[in-house]
Design an enzyme around this catalytic site. Sequence first.
Site, short mmCIF file in Angstrom:
data_model
loop_
_atom_site.label_atom_id
_atom_site.label_comp_id
_atom_site.label_asym_id
_atom_site.label_seq_id
_atom_site.Cartn_x
_atom_site.Cartn_y
_atom_site.Cartn_z
N LYS A 150 0.43 3.60 -1.30
CA LYS A 150 0.46 3.10 -2.26
C LYS A 150 -0.06 1.83 -2.78
CE LYS A 150 4.23 2.39 -5.93
NZ LYS A 150 5.50 2.18 -6.07
N GLN A 151 -0.24 0.89 -1.78
CA GLN A 151 -0.83 -0.51 -1.93
C GLN A 151 -0.96 -1.25 -0.68
OE1 GLN A 151 3.76 -0.99 -3.45
NE2 GLN A 151 2.83 -3.17 -3.43
N GLU A 196 4.95 1.60 -0.38
CA GLU A 196 6.18 2.63 -0.45
C GLU A 196 5.96 3.86 -0.24
OE1 GLU A 196 7.76 1.46 -4.29
OE2 GLU A 196 8.36 -0.35 -3.67
N TRP A 203 10.03 -8.65 -5.43
CA TRP A 203 9.33 -9.59 -4.86
C TRP A 203 8.10 -10.26 -5.72
CZ3 TRP A 203 4.79 -8.29 -0.88
CH2 TRP A 203 4.19 -7.07 -1.59
N ASP A 204 7.76 -9.56 -6.68
CA ASP A 204 6.51 -10.23 -7.44
C ASP A 204 6.73 -11.41 -7.65
OD1 ASP A 204 7.57 -7.34 -7.90
OD2 ASP A 204 6.00 -7.21 -9.65
#
Lengths: 672, 672
Positions: free
Chosen positions: A468-469, A356, A223-224
């Site tokens: 994680k983010q 994630e 998806w970046d």
Amino acid sequence: MAIMSIEITMLDDYAPVVVSSQMLNRQDGKDEYHVRAAAMGEGVDPRQAEAFEERVLQPQTHWASDRRMILGYRCTNSKMTIAVGADHEIQTDCAYSDLVHADEDTGKKVYRVDAEPGKPIKITKVVSYHSSRGVPVRELVDRCRRTLDRVREQGVDAQFHDQRTWLDAYWERSDVVVEGQPALQQAIRWNLFQIAQAAARAEQSGVPAKGVTGSGYSGHYFWDTEIYVLPFLIYTSPRMARSALRFRYNMLEAARRRAADLAQSGALFPWRTISGEEASAYYAAGTAQYHIDADVAFALCKYVNATDDGDFMQREGVDILVETARMWADLGFWRDGGSGDGQRTFHIHGVTGPDEYTTVVNDNLFTNVMARFNLEQAARVVRGLAQDAPQAYERMVRRLRLDPTEPDEWAAAAEATKIPYDQATGINPQDSHFLDREMWDLKNTPADKRPLLLHFHPLVIYRFQVLKQADVVLALFLQGDHFSLEQKRSDFEYYDPITTGDSTLSGVVQSIIAAEVGYRELALRYFHSSLYVDLADLHGNASDGVHVASTAGVWAALVYGFGGMRDYNGVITFDPRLPASWPRLQFKITLRDTRLRVEVTATAIMFTVEEGDEAVVSVRGDQVRVLAGEPVSVALAGQGPEITGIPTLQAGERRPDGTLITASVPQPAVRR
Amino acid sequence: MAIMSIEITMLDDYAPVVVSSQMLNRQDGKDEYHVRAAAMGEGVDPRQAEAFEERVLQPQTHWASDRRMILGYRCTNSKMTIAVGADHEIQTDCAYSDLVHADEDTGKKVYRVDAEPGKPIKITKVVSYHSSRGVPVRELVDRCRRTLDRVREQGVDAQFHDQRTWLDAYWERSDVVVEGQPALQQAIRWNLFQIAQAAARAEQSGVPAKGVTGSGYSGHYFWDTEIYVLPFLIYTSPRMARSALRFRYNMLEAARRRAADLAQSGALFPWRTISGEEASAYYAAGTAQYHIDADVAFALCKYVNATDDGDFMQREGVDILVETARMWADLGFWRDGGSGDGQRTFHIHGVTGPDEYTTVVNDNLFTNVMARFNLEQAARVVRGLAQDAPQAYERMVRRLRLDPTEPDEWAAAAEATKIPYDQATGINPQDSHFLDREMWDLKNTPADKRPLLLHFHPLVIYRFQVLKQADVVLALFLQGDHFSLEQKRSDFEYYDPITTGDSTLSGVVQSIIAAEVGYRELALRYFHSSLYVDLADLHGNASDGVHVASTAGVWAALVYGFGGMRDYNGVITFDPRLPASWPRLQFKITLRDTRLRVEVTATAIMFTVEEGDEAVVSVRGDQVRVLAGEPVSVALAGQGPEITGIPTLQAGERRPDGTLITASVPQPAVRR
């Protein structure tokens, strides 16, 4: 195409000089730079490429003449093809002999020169690559020949000139200037240059997570592109953005098949791919990220809003919107509210959000707000098409076998989509059971235990509130018009202390929301950590390739974060957050063929049309119309709220069930 | 060891006859019987063995003489060793020549016989296998030689006689007789014979899921041994049970390492193993089944209760109990009740229960009741040791570095373990969020879409209330003294319609609880489906090997299900459920060296001591003491409750949040 040259001049003596210029199929040979684990899954760094058991590139042809060498391959599994050719030229007054050689994995040109003092030896190498999903290698070999022939005819200088022109235009459209900060400025340009490298060929090959800079993530796309790279391209190089979107459109048929594999209607884009087929091996952190569908739809709508490219929407975009909306309408399900009043809510279960470290959950907030957007936009565009372009509408209905009631179904689902909110803590939980988890005490986690994914088994990480983010925080940015500033602050304060930033995708988003809600120092700190991800190798894996999404995120942190730009529903607004240490921030955005230069200082924001006729934006609620030749300056009273310090862990609060939230670090007992 | 013989006699003419007797390393060659997918994970039948990329068995030696051939190998990864030797003998009056050959993957003995009418040719082949975790191959070759030499000295008949004696004793201890049902009887004995085959060598090599009958599950061990096979062995062949438990004990050091890998204290037994190391690749349905620890503790306690083998408990068993209790105490965590009254509950998050169609959940009921048992028993045994065997206790404290407060911690955790219960439906949810899921409409799922795991992506299955196998229902059996009969019936009626039985471990358990709560016809139906799992190849994979756990489960369905035996806390009780069509059910159980024959008829249950002095049991609440030579008969008023029909899907009920439960089958929309 690549052009390299080397020049050697002996200073004070005669000497034999040997230059061996090679093309080497390193992937299948023993790569002298990396030794990799062969397995996947637990205990292995998932950010690296996997080693392969068998040859990846099957040699199809090799050929060499005096000046030229060509190698051709076909990929073992995907059957994609690639050819590479190189011309060599030597310019010297010294005596020399040369030798050429090609075999299955090597092309080699060796010059043996009797070098004399003061007589330069200049060797120029022109390399052409051609690859394809299925065109035979012999055709690619011909393409390489044609490219090399053209360079031979036009000369190397013409190529350099063309590249210079291309890059000048790129910087003209894309540069961001931070005044009075030369080191920062240099690092910003390095990041922006990486996107140029990665995205220049987006139409043919999209924008993989590492561009073409390294073997990390095996060259795959995530998806970046849509969430991190495309916003930059849309506002600076809209044609490249269109190419990248067309690349996704070309994957639609594969996405339809993938949806069927998952027993879903519509299309499901692969979480990780190189050819359109899903390539993620661990589906809890791969395929379960259904939000990829909404991410593609999100970027598509942003592109059309910024460019008014109705043609693309009618012919290709609408197909993506319809098929992704169908996937959401089918994946989600209705539930009566339980209160017996006939109210129903729309839920999406068993998905993974961007974070994630928490997988396969119910009603992930990010997924739900993005799916809601996807459903809304699909309904809006289809209805708009029916009204404004009946013929295009009819063609689409036939093409997609659209049932006229589908848009109503999408709109109803969007309207009723469940958005998790917790009264007790006053925050938006990441998913419906997120607060049930124990809380990870990141502050007291030793540095040698980070990043968590390399030091703790996933089952351990999954039991905790630890990210994680950015996940909710990313939703606060992408769908920020649905959240109040107070809500954003509460959410940010809850999630920031449990967000590891083990993904490089995290820092830029934390920076943007920190800036918006007033954590000014933290916004800058996150910005710096993103700016130097690769330059300072902050994640210890720059050798696997550049973090392209993070380089584009640096632009987002500058323009959305400090510049305070937002673009909900295609309306461009500004509410700047200029750091006190920056005298001036300047960037460009292209809106419907008009390029606008935007300059922010402590006291004003200025708009200048650099190309085109006019643009309409708004600054803190007031509409601003900017015409060519008539720059506009709007005074600013400050740079938004200011909160000192950084948010701290909110242990001590209570869950919806009344239980106390406490924090810990998982570790086995030591017995003496 | 295996002995085979073949006899050939020409009836009416002369002919050349060639007999080629081979030993063939089929694993590494192309196996002519199976073609297997190389990958793991989605889309692949996980019940089969994986194919290997490289050689599994590395040839170490091969050797052949006139009468003997020997091959020796070492496993590529595990370094385990194996040798196989064979002697051949021919008896005939016909003229013949012979030829012997051995290479890395083959041993071959070929007889060329000029066969004459009426003159028999008899060839006997004796094969000896020796394997080891690390003993060099040359030593195993010597062991093969010694075994073959012994057979050569004693003769083949002596071997058959020994086997006969062994099997007679096995049947004497283990046979189950259903009167008047010859077909059923034959099938029952086939199942019991499979356990004899699988468990005879339990000490050296445990009891793998397929015994040694096929390549399914790659020869690995799961909880099958402890929960399915051991109850049978404990009550019929306690020494074999002890061997299997010692096999687990020998894995304890590896289990300690594994716990540390998972950031846990104590020991965590591998979900899937062949050498003690975790071998499950997909941890959501593998390592996350932490309940394996409690399963081992459960079987251990059952064994010691049935045998009074205090010695084994003091020296080995207690180590297993302490280390597994430590794992639970550390994996679980305390939470205040939320009511502010100081009440705290003990929770276990992020685990998978037996049902692999629902993974990584919080407070899985099965896991929690089994962990509770594990913690209780560890505290009980350690405290008992301190009181009754202070020296053994002191040795254990030093050996395990036991903190004297640990047993109190375990007991408190056991006491406060969360057991999910839902007021609205009146059932025990499988985990804390199980009822949140949508419900799968199994009844309307086409037969060609079953088993689900081969036709739906795991992410689809995970979103639904649908079970691969008994989970809560298994808890109702194994920890049945904690649930009332009414509760069992409610739970059974809820789970039965959503239990696919896609695992062969399911049917026997459903049969036992169906019998207990009164679904008599259903109990028999489940029993038949388990009885013929392999005989009728009901799961379509008998070629991968026998379902050993299911064969032992057949015994459990007979003895626990229809015989109505229970053994909570070592107290043997009977409350029979004899099917109306069975005139008499007879089985044997060995309790503390006393073998009891139990016979159930429609009107009475009879106990006879066959070996030993006495046994104490109870029948429907009344204690019964049985002495040698004095059979006891207890009259039975009926065979428990009777419910006609089968439970149907309970859609239409409401969840705790008041929402309506509806059922569906996931499938993409068909567009015309």
